[in-house]
Design a protein around this motif. Sequence first.
Motif, mmCIF file in Angstrom:
data_model
loop_
_atom_site.group_PDB
_atom_site.id
_atom_site.type_symbol
_atom_site.label_atom_id
_atom_site.label_comp_id
_atom_site.label_asym_id
_atom_site.label_seq_id
_atom_site.Cartn_x
_atom_site.Cartn_y
_atom_site.Cartn_z
ATOM 1 N N LYS A 1 0.844 -1.196 0.000
ATOM 2 C CA LYS A 1 0.000 0.000 0.000
ATOM 3 C C LYS A 1 0.878 1.244 0.000
ATOM 4 C CE LYS A 1 -3.944 2.158 2.338
ATOM 5 N NZ LYS A 1 -4.896 2.077 3.479
ATOM 6 N N PHE A 2 0.567 2.195 -0.919
ATOM 7 C CA PHE A 2 1.377 3.399 -1.085
ATOM 8 C C PHE A 2 0.505 4.648 -0.971
ATOM 9 C CE2 PHE A 2 2.611 6.777 -4.062
ATOM 10 C CZ PHE A 2 3.834 7.151 -3.538
ATOM 11 N N ASP A 3 1.008 5.637 -0.219
ATOM 12 C CA ASP A 3 0.363 6.950 -0.106
ATOM 13 C C ASP A 3 1.440 8.028 -0.151
ATOM 14 O OD1 ASP A 3 -2.577 6.507 0.354
ATOM 15 O OD2 ASP A 3 -1.802 5.320 2.023
ATOM 16 N N SER A 4 1.014 9.254 -0.501
ATOM 17 C CA SER A 4 1.987 10.341 -0.578
ATOM 18 C C SER A 4 1.298 11.687 -0.402
ATOM 19 C CB SER A 4 2.714 10.320 -1.932
ATOM 20 O OG SER A 4 1.798 10.540 -2.992
ATOM 21 N N ASN A 5 2.103 12.667 -0.053
ATOM 22 C CA ASN A 5 1.621 14.047 0.004
ATOM 23 C C ASN A 5 2.761 14.977 -0.377
ATOM 24 O OD1 ASN A 5 2.981 15.312 2.537
ATOM 25 N ND2 ASN A 5 2.147 13.362 3.302
ATOM 26 N N GLN A 6 2.418 16.197 -0.700
ATOM 27 C CA GLN A 6 3.405 17.197 -1.090
ATOM 28 C C GLN A 6 3.248 18.419 -0.204
ATOM 29 O OE1 GLN A 6 5.492 16.368 -3.517
ATOM 30 N NE2 GLN A 6 6.438 18.219 -4.338
ATOM 31 N N ALA A 7 4.317 18.790 0.497
ATOM 32 C CA ALA A 7 4.331 20.034 1.265
ATOM 33 C C ALA A 7 4.651 21.178 0.315
ATOM 34 C CB ALA A 7 5.373 19.957 2.374
ATOM 35 N N LEU A 8 3.797 22.205 0.335
ATOM 36 C CA LEU A 8 4.012 23.398 -0.488
ATOM 37 C C LEU A 8 4.581 24.492 0.399
ATOM 38 C CD1 LEU A 8 0.641 23.395 -2.494
ATOM 39 C CD2 LEU A 8 2.803 22.269 -3.070
#
Length: 724
Positions: free
Chosen positions: A365-372
């Motif tokens: 299982k893969f998840d991700s996010n991007q900090a701006l």
Amino acid sequence: MNVKKGNYPLTLVAMAVAVATTSVAMSVQAEEYTSTTEETMVVVSSRTPKAISEIPGTVWFVDSEQIEQEYRGGKTLGEILSATIPSLDVSSGARTNYGQNLRGRAMLVMIDGVSLQSSRPISRQLDAIDPFNIERIEVLSGATSIYGAGATGGVINIITKKADSDELQFESYVSGSSGFNSGDDFDYKLAQSISGGTEKVKARVSAVYTETQGYYDANGDIVTPDISQGSLQYNETIDLQSTVDVAISDTKNINLLAQYYDSQQDSPYGLYIKNNQFIDVREGFESDRQHGTERIMLSAAYSDSEVLGHQLVVEASYRKEDQTYTPYYQSASQQTTDVISLKTALAKSFGKVNLVYGVDAYMDKFDSNQALFDPTIANNSGNLVNKTYAKVGRYPGVEVGSVAGFIQADINITDDWSIEGGYRYQYMNNKIDDFVDYKIQKKIAAGNGVSADAVPGGETDYTVGLFNLGTIYKLTPESQIWANFSQGFDLADPAKYYGQGSYSAADANGHYTLQNSINVAGSKMSGIKTNSYEVGFRTDQSALSFQTAAYFSQSDNSVKYNKKTLLIEDVDNEKRVYGAEALVSYWVMDNLQIGASGHYVISELQTDGKWDDLSAGEASTSKANSWVGWYESDLALKVQSQTMFDYKDSSDNELSGYTVFDLVGSYELPVGSLGFGIQNLFNKDYTTAWGQRAQILYSSHYDAAAYDYKGRGRTYTLNYQVTY
């Protein structure tokens, strides 16, 4: 292959050593070199212990003495493998092992049989364990059907140290490294292990702490930080590991492994960038996110040598990784992976037939996010100061489930000739989440819109059958020739393929309407199947060790990336890789060993019906190693060299080759021993293979100088190790 004149001397040395040692060996009577050592057993080729001399394939074995000599000389795991495995590309010298291929293709890396592969191949598998905790390394070169997806270039199986006695034993290690260029280029490592137990239960517990500071090149300048995949400058690493071996009975055993690995960068240096133009490297860098890897890995293996006449091995494992990146265009990602796996294998002999079969399954299982990062703060500081103002999704969530059955058999036709073959059938199911294109999420986060249509997710299924067949013939008890065919399978990164969309401008309500997209229903991503062929020869005598193989591999598809977005555009076009690898070592006398190894490789991509050189951003380069070692009861010394040769692709992108020399050694004291090394002995000024690849891969982003990740200048290492 293009070779600069400056690289010829080392090449000629390596060739001369190989020719000389082979000629000397062949002039000596065979009976003088009858092997007196026990057969080396590995599990990497067939999932159960098997002698290397019985394997119809190219197997490399790196023992504890080799590993210790190299890491005490200051080398990382990637550098150790590159120095000892002919067909593994030169090390990146950084956090990533992207582009460090095995026989020109991606490799599967395992720790005690637990795969480090994920649906998102982030290429940090060699930043996964400290060499202090490694007992040996087994490497199978070339595509293999035994392990399924991810092993088209071969398999590297890292075996951890275990308690070898029930007596209480301690091992202490302290090390320091510096190039004496500045007050902040001192690295140090502290390690401690405790092992022991009873006749039934043995355990080893270890802790390793490593801190690195600045890397300086041969000119004494700070090495440009790697903003793409990450360097190991100004980095703290903790490797905590525990292994427990339980002998339930004479036939039943349980082996447990627990590891916590944390490698985090906190650099004061960053790239000073104004108006999207790279100016220089400066101090004052601060960021809410930098490059880092945090991993928890647990495994339990149960073996029973008497289950209905079979030997049974069952292994269950869990791995959780949290990987972060440094600021890039005022944002940085965090990517998490959770993998649960179960492997079973049954082995039995029927006279001259040996059979291994079983079932593998995993859930990834893969998840991700991007900090701006706040653009005003970033712009005013030349992108040195990065403060988070919002977080958005980076890639669609992906869940991959797989189950596979395999069977492998070898038959002894005669005492000297055997045939081995097998088949693996694998089913994979990919679940992709609905996802609003990342570019649109950034606009909404910046206040330029309110909502957007999602690119549809869904499910895709893949089934693949992989076949292998090989034969081996023993010319003598010490020498064998073999031929082998094997298939491998890869599935390109689904997170980088799905979830891409084109949108209309925001309407009066601030909503973005999806116009077209790469979605699950409309564009199923193709799998990649590779056929690999090889022929080889090896001999292992008391003075001479020699192994060589020629190979050819061709895959029905390859991955094409968009240079601007770095996402996958398509999976198409055939790819072929062919070449030869060899290693020869010879004991000239009891104390003196010389050796050389090399890898000649050609990688090509079929476009518009013709074969062109593969992009220098991906292709492996040919390389050569040579060494001279002196060994006494108290003193060990080795001078070694490594050459990466030039490469030029069909678009005139180039990789410039270089040669680096190292000195490694150790000296036994009345209590413990001193280890020492000089990396980059002659202070060679060069840009690493990864630094050169990055300039090609990210050429549409910043000026090439922003990716000029150079090799470290002359660096001295001194350490002390004691077992008590």
